[in-house]
Design a protein around this motif. Structure first.
Motif, PDB file in Angstrom:
ATOM      1  N   ALA A  66      69.614  22.226  38.773  1.00 12.93           N
ATOM      2  CA  ALA A  66      70.511  23.128  39.496  1.00 12.93           C
ATOM      3  C   ALA A  66      71.366  22.225  40.636  1.00 12.93           C
ATOM      4  O   ALA A  66      72.714  22.821  40.695  1.00 12.93           O
ATOM      5  CB  ALA A  66      69.580  24.263  40.429  1.00 12.93           C
ATOM      6  N   LEU A  67      70.874  21.517  41.279  1.00 16.99           N
ATOM      7  CA  LEU A  67      71.635  20.820  42.096  1.00 16.99           C
ATOM      8  C   LEU A  67      72.870  19.893  41.705  1.00 16.99           C
ATOM      9  O   LEU A  67      73.951  19.741  42.074  1.00 16.99           O
ATOM     10  CB  LEU A  67      70.799  19.903  43.060  1.00 16.99           C
ATOM     11  N   GLU A  68      72.481  19.282  40.394  1.00 18.02           N
ATOM     12  CA  GLU A  68      73.420  18.532  39.693  1.00 18.02           C
ATOM     13  C   GLU A  68      74.669  19.613  39.111  1.00 18.02           C
ATOM     14  O   GLU A  68      75.783  19.233  39.214  1.00 18.02           O
ATOM     15  CB  GLU A  68      72.978  17.918  38.557  1.00 18.02           C
ATOM     16  N   ARG A  69      74.345  20.898  38.798  1.00 18.37           N
ATOM     17  CA  ARG A  69      75.221  21.891  38.416  1.00 18.37           C
ATOM     18  C   ARG A  69      76.225  22.071  39.472  1.00 18.37           C
ATOM     19  O   ARG A  69      77.387  22.242  39.342  1.00 18.37           O
ATOM     20  CB  ARG A  69      74.539  22.843  37.837  1.00 18.37           C
ATOM     21  N   ILE A  70      75.657  22.294  40.629  1.00 13.57           N
ATOM     22  CA  ILE A  70      76.397  22.968  41.676  1.00 13.57           C
ATOM     23  C   ILE A  70      77.331  21.885  42.493  1.00 13.57           C
ATOM     24  O   ILE A  70      78.336  22.243  42.626  1.00 13.57           O
ATOM     25  CB  ILE A  70      75.559  23.420  42.996  1.00 13.57           C
ATOM     26  N   ALA A  71      76.835  20.484  42.251  1.00  8.77           N
ATOM     27  CA  ALA A  71      77.663  19.370  42.544  1.00  8.77           C
ATOM     28  C   ALA A  71      78.851  19.476  41.603  1.00  8.77           C
ATOM     29  O   ALA A  71      80.030  18.838  42.357  1.00  8.77           O
ATOM     30  CB  ALA A  71      76.966  18.249  42.659  1.00  8.77           C
ATOM     31  N   LYS A  72      78.833  19.609  40.746  1.00  5.74           N
ATOM     32  CA  LYS A  72      80.066  19.619  39.719  1.00  5.74           C
ATOM     33  C   LYS A  72      80.796  20.668  39.944  1.00  5.74           C
ATOM     34  O   LYS A  72      82.073  20.619  39.697  1.00  5.74           O
ATOM     35  CB  LYS A  72      79.532  19.652  38.124  1.00  5.74           C
ATOM     36  N   ARG A  73      80.082  21.848  40.193  1.00  6.65           N
ATOM     37  CA  ARG A  73      81.044  23.032  40.328  1.00  6.65           C
ATOM     38  C   ARG A  73      81.724  23.019  41.801  1.00  6.65           C
ATOM     39  O   ARG A  73      82.896  23.572  41.890  1.00  6.65           O
ATOM     40  CB  ARG A  73      79.996  24.447  40.527  1.00  6.65           C
ATOM     41  N   TYR A  74      81.192  22.421  42.821  1.00  9.23           N
ATOM     42  CA  TYR A  74      81.670  22.359  44.098  1.00  9.23           C
ATOM     43  C   TYR A  74      82.149  20.964  44.469  1.00  9.23           C
ATOM     44  O   TYR A  74      81.427  20.488  45.541  1.00  9.23           O
ATOM     45  CB  TYR A  74      81.081  23.160  45.040  1.00  9.23           C
ATOM     46  N   GLN A 110      76.693  12.776  46.922  1.00  4.34           N
ATOM     47  CA  GLN A 110      77.590  13.812  47.197  1.00  4.34           C
ATOM     48  C   GLN A 110      78.308  13.698  48.705  1.00  4.34           C
ATOM     49  O   GLN A 110      78.906  14.703  49.101  1.00  4.34           O
ATOM     50  CB  GLN A 110      76.684  15.121  47.278  1.00  4.34           C
ATOM     51  N   GLY A 111      77.779  12.864  49.520  1.00  2.00           N
ATOM     52  CA  GLY A 111      78.272  12.737  50.806  1.00  2.00           C
ATOM     53  C   GLY A 111      77.621  14.108  51.679  1.00  2.00           C
ATOM     54  O   GLY A 111      78.609  14.293  52.584  1.00  2.00           O
ATOM     55  N   ILE A 112      76.537  14.399  51.691  1.00  2.00           N
ATOM     56  CA  ILE A 112      76.065  15.543  52.236  1.00  2.00           C
ATOM     57  C   ILE A 112      75.596  15.236  53.853  1.00  2.00           C
ATOM     58  O   ILE A 112      74.799  14.062  53.719  1.00  2.00           O
ATOM     59  CB  ILE A 112      74.896  16.163  51.551  1.00  2.00           C
ATOM     60  N   ASP A 113      75.817  15.878  54.655  1.00  2.00           N
ATOM     61  CA  ASP A 113      75.769  15.376  56.057  1.00  2.00           C
ATOM     62  C   ASP A 113      74.422  15.868  56.600  1.00  2.00           C
ATOM     63  O   ASP A 113      73.893  15.071  57.243  1.00  2.00           O
ATOM     64  CB  ASP A 113      76.736  16.426  57.082  1.00  2.00           C
ATOM     65  N   LYS A 114      73.889  16.799  56.239  1.00  2.00           N
ATOM     66  CA  LYS A 114      72.241  17.245  56.816  1.00  2.00           C
ATOM     67  C   LYS A 114      71.534  17.980  55.579  1.00  2.00           C
ATOM     68  O   LYS A 114      72.092  18.624  54.503  1.00  2.00           O
ATOM     69  CB  LYS A 114      72.645  18.281  57.750  1.00  2.00           C
ATOM     70  N   VAL A 115      70.274  17.450  55.779  1.00  2.00           N
ATOM     71  CA  VAL A 115      69.290  18.044  54.725  1.00  2.00           C
ATOM     72  C   VAL A 115      68.432  18.779  55.487  1.00  2.00           C
ATOM     73  O   VAL A 115      67.566  17.889  56.360  1.00  2.00           O
ATOM     74  CB  VAL A 115      68.918  16.899  53.705  1.00  2.00           C
ATOM     75  N   THR A 116      67.771  19.762  54.950  1.00  2.00           N
ATOM     76  CA  THR A 116      66.462  20.350  55.820  1.00  2.00           C
ATOM     77  C   THR A 116      65.657  20.522  54.783  1.00  2.00           C
ATOM     78  O   THR A 116      65.815  21.435  53.718  1.00  2.00           O
ATOM     79  CB  THR A 116      66.699  21.650  56.585  1.00  2.00           C
ATOM     80  N   ILE A 117      64.383  20.143  54.708  1.00  2.00           N
ATOM     81  CA  ILE A 117      63.335  20.590  53.829  1.00  2.00           C
ATOM     82  C   ILE A 117      62.314  21.552  54.478  1.00  2.00           C
ATOM     83  O   ILE A 117      61.890  21.223  55.414  1.00  2.00           O
ATOM     84  CB  ILE A 117      62.475  19.391  53.495  1.00  2.00           C
ATOM     85  N   VAL A 118      62.377  22.714  54.180  1.00  2.00           N
ATOM     86  CA  VAL A 118      61.630  23.871  54.614  1.00  2.00           C
ATOM     87  C   VAL A 118      60.346  23.988  53.561  1.00  2.00           C
ATOM     88  O   VAL A 118      60.526  24.302  52.319  1.00  2.00           O
ATOM     89  CB  VAL A 118      62.327  25.258  54.627  1.00  2.00           C
ATOM     90  N   TYR A 119      59.205  23.871  54.106  1.00  2.00           N
ATOM     91  CA  TYR A 119      57.915  23.756  53.290  1.00  2.00           C
ATOM     92  C   TYR A 119      57.594  25.166  53.296  1.00  2.00           C
ATOM     93  O   TYR A 119      57.354  25.907  54.442  1.00  2.00           O
ATOM     94  CB  TYR A 119      56.951  22.983  54.119  1.00  2.00           C
ATOM     95  N   VAL A 157      74.144  24.648  50.721  1.00  2.00           N
ATOM     96  CA  VAL A 157      73.437  25.159  49.428  1.00  2.00           C
ATOM     97  C   VAL A 157      71.760  25.391  49.728  1.00  2.00           C
ATOM     98  O   VAL A 157      71.192  24.656  50.564  1.00  2.00           O
ATOM     99  CB  VAL A 157      73.474  23.877  48.578  1.00  2.00           C
ATOM    100  N   VAL A 158      71.469  26.492  49.221  1.00  2.00           N
ATOM    101  CA  VAL A 158      70.048  26.780  49.396  1.00  2.00           C
ATOM    102  C   VAL A 158      69.455  26.670  48.083  1.00  2.00           C
ATOM    103  O   VAL A 158      69.878  27.347  47.204  1.00  2.00           O
ATOM    104  CB  VAL A 158      69.800  28.109  49.976  1.00  2.00           C
ATOM    105  N   ALA A 159      68.485  25.787  48.014  1.00  2.00           N
ATOM    106  CA  ALA A 159      67.827  25.328  46.816  1.00  2.00           C
ATOM    107  C   ALA A 159      66.572  25.448  46.766  1.00  2.00           C
ATOM    108  O   ALA A 159      65.769  25.501  47.585  1.00  2.00           O
ATOM    109  CB  ALA A 159      68.297  23.973  46.504  1.00  2.00           C
ATOM    110  N   GLY A 160      65.928  25.797  45.684  1.00  2.00           N
ATOM    111  CA  GLY A 160      64.431  25.774  45.408  1.00  2.00           C
ATOM    112  C   GLY A 160      64.017  26.992  44.275  1.00  2.00           C
ATOM    113  O   GLY A 160      64.664  27.151  43.442  1.00  2.00           O
ATOM    114  N   ASP A 161      62.925  27.503  44.356  1.00  2.00           N
ATOM    115  CA  ASP A 161      62.441  28.300  43.431  1.00  2.00           C
ATOM    116  C   ASP A 161      62.558  29.623  43.737  1.00  2.00           C
ATOM    117  O   ASP A 161      63.549  29.947  44.369  1.00  2.00           O
ATOM    118  CB  ASP A 161      60.887  27.981  42.987  1.00  2.00           C
ATOM    119  N   SER A 162      61.802  30.783  43.563  1.00  2.00           N
ATOM    120  CA  SER A 162      61.854  32.101  43.619  1.00  2.00           C
ATOM    121  C   SER A 162      61.972  32.395  45.092  1.00  2.00           C
ATOM    122  O   SER A 162      62.398  33.414  45.678  1.00  2.00           O
ATOM    123  CB  SER A 162      60.803  33.008  43.060  1.00  2.00           C
TER     124      SER A 162
END
Length: 381
Positions: A230-238, A277-286, A183-188
């Motif tokens: 948006a993250l909560e919605r995607i977790a319910k969808r998938y 959600q049991g997610i294996d990896k998180v990357t925060i891109v500034y 999942v790629v999350a964020g603003d515009s």
């Protein structure tokens, strides 16, 4: 000239100047936060029409037509509104009609509309901010008034297509379906504003990694709280399918007066989300604005960049919190500054941006290359 005549002349000039200052002040108050030129410039513009030797601004059309006066927009406002054409980075709020808007509000959260099919472009309009060109966006493939079509064809730069699926997710190309999702999350910036569907970061990554499905839930204009929704919605969808999260943290998410407006709020929320959600990896891109990447090229007095906050302390806190949480961190500025070393020119950093904040096709491509390469380095977080 007698002494009395000189005194009267001086008094007259002073009176005129005082009147002008008062008039400009009243006009500034009336227009509020709307971007516009001063009364003095408007008067100068109208007086010098037909006298290009007095109006040097008109000489900008050297290689391509350039909009230099708001009147160019004003005369087409009714046609723009009828065609559902919106103008971003401008004063024309009245054009942001329900038809033109790409987002809506559901349960108090900003969401992108489903089944969008828009065309957008930057316009060659040097009116308001040097690094925030006016944008135009409208329904793809729909007929426009002849004068509107002629206007867009005359002043448009690159035209791109912006589509969403039935869930309001920006299309990721090529289309791949997999139970292993990133999942790629964020603003515009995550969404890919100003980019074609195949140029977003999610699409760049999908092309390089066809073994998994990349899902773009970026939302233009979203705050950190909207991103959390948006993250909560995607977790319910998938459910149970999200293996990795790439979170684009834009500088404009630092808002102490809003929910989740601090790095502490965001990282804490992500920690809970990842665990649930049991997610294996998180990357925060500034994602910094160019005003902080190359300030010597982009900060001008009187424009937004002139007093844009450096966000230095917030960035440092974000880095510390990210690493303490066991997440990966990367700063887009590192890629932009690297281009300076590669090319030997300070201006190369700007090639990764298409405006003051959003990434260019080159920017998303280089970011995707970096993220994919980093995964393959043994021991990288």
């Amino acid at each position: 000239m007698t002494k009395k005549t000189l005194q009267n002349t001086v008094l007259t000039i002073v009176s005129l100047l005082v009147t002008l200052v008062i008039a400009e002040g009243v006009y500034a108050l009336v227009r509020g936060g709307n971007l516009d030129t001063s009364l003095s410039f408007k008067a100068y513009y109208h007086m010098t029409q037909g006298m290009p030797w007095l109006n040097s601004v008109q000489s900008l059309d050297v290689y391509a037509p350039v909009i230099t006066h708001s009147e160019t927009f004003d005369q087409l406002l009714d046609a723009f509104e009828a065609d559902g054409v919106a103008l971003g980075n401008s004063q024309y709020e009245q054009l942001r009609t329900d038809r033109a808007k790409m987002n809506t509000i559901i349960d108090g959260c900003l969401v992108q509309k489903p089944n969008l099919d828009k065309e957008s472009t930057f316009l060659r309009a040097g009116l308001y901010e040097p690094f925030a060109l006016v944008t135009a966006f409208y329904d793809y493939g729909k007929p426009l008034h002849p004068e509107v079509r002629a206007f867009i064809d005359r002043y448009a730069t690159r035209k791109v297509r912006h589509r969403t699926n039935e869930h309001g997710e920006r299309l990721t190309l090529p289309a791949i379906v997999s139970d292993s999702k990133v999942v790629v999350a964020g603003d515009s910036i995550a969404n890919g504003a100003g980019l074609s569907d195949d140029e977003t970061l999610a699409s760049r990554l999908q092309t390089r990694d066809p073994s998994r499905q990349y899902v773009n839930i970026g939302i233009g204009g979203a705050d950190a709280n909207d991103i959390a929704c948006a993250l909560e919605r995607i977790a319910k969808r998938y459910p149970g399918q999200i293996r990795e999260l790439i979170y684009i943290y834009c500088e404009n998410d630092f808002k102490d007066d809003k929910p989740m407006g601090t790095p502490e709020d965001v990282v804490s929320g992500l920690q809970q989300y990842v665990k649930a959600q049991g997610i294996d990896k998180v990357t925060i891109v500034y994602a910094p604005y160019i005003y902080n990447v190359v300030p010597h090229l982009t900060r001008f007095r009187g424009y937004r960049g002139g007093n844009f906050d450096s966000h230095k302390s917030e960035r440092e806190r974000l880095i510390q919190l990210t690493r303490s949480a066991g997440f990966d961190f990367f700063d887009m500025a590192e890629l932009a500054l690297r281009e300076i070393d590669i090319t030997g020119t300070e201006f190369a950093a700007l090639s990764l941006y298409e405006d003051h904040a959003h990434w260019s096709p080159i920017g998303t491509s280089k970011m995707a290359d970096y993220l994919i390469t980093r995964r393959r380095v043994p021991g990288s977080s």
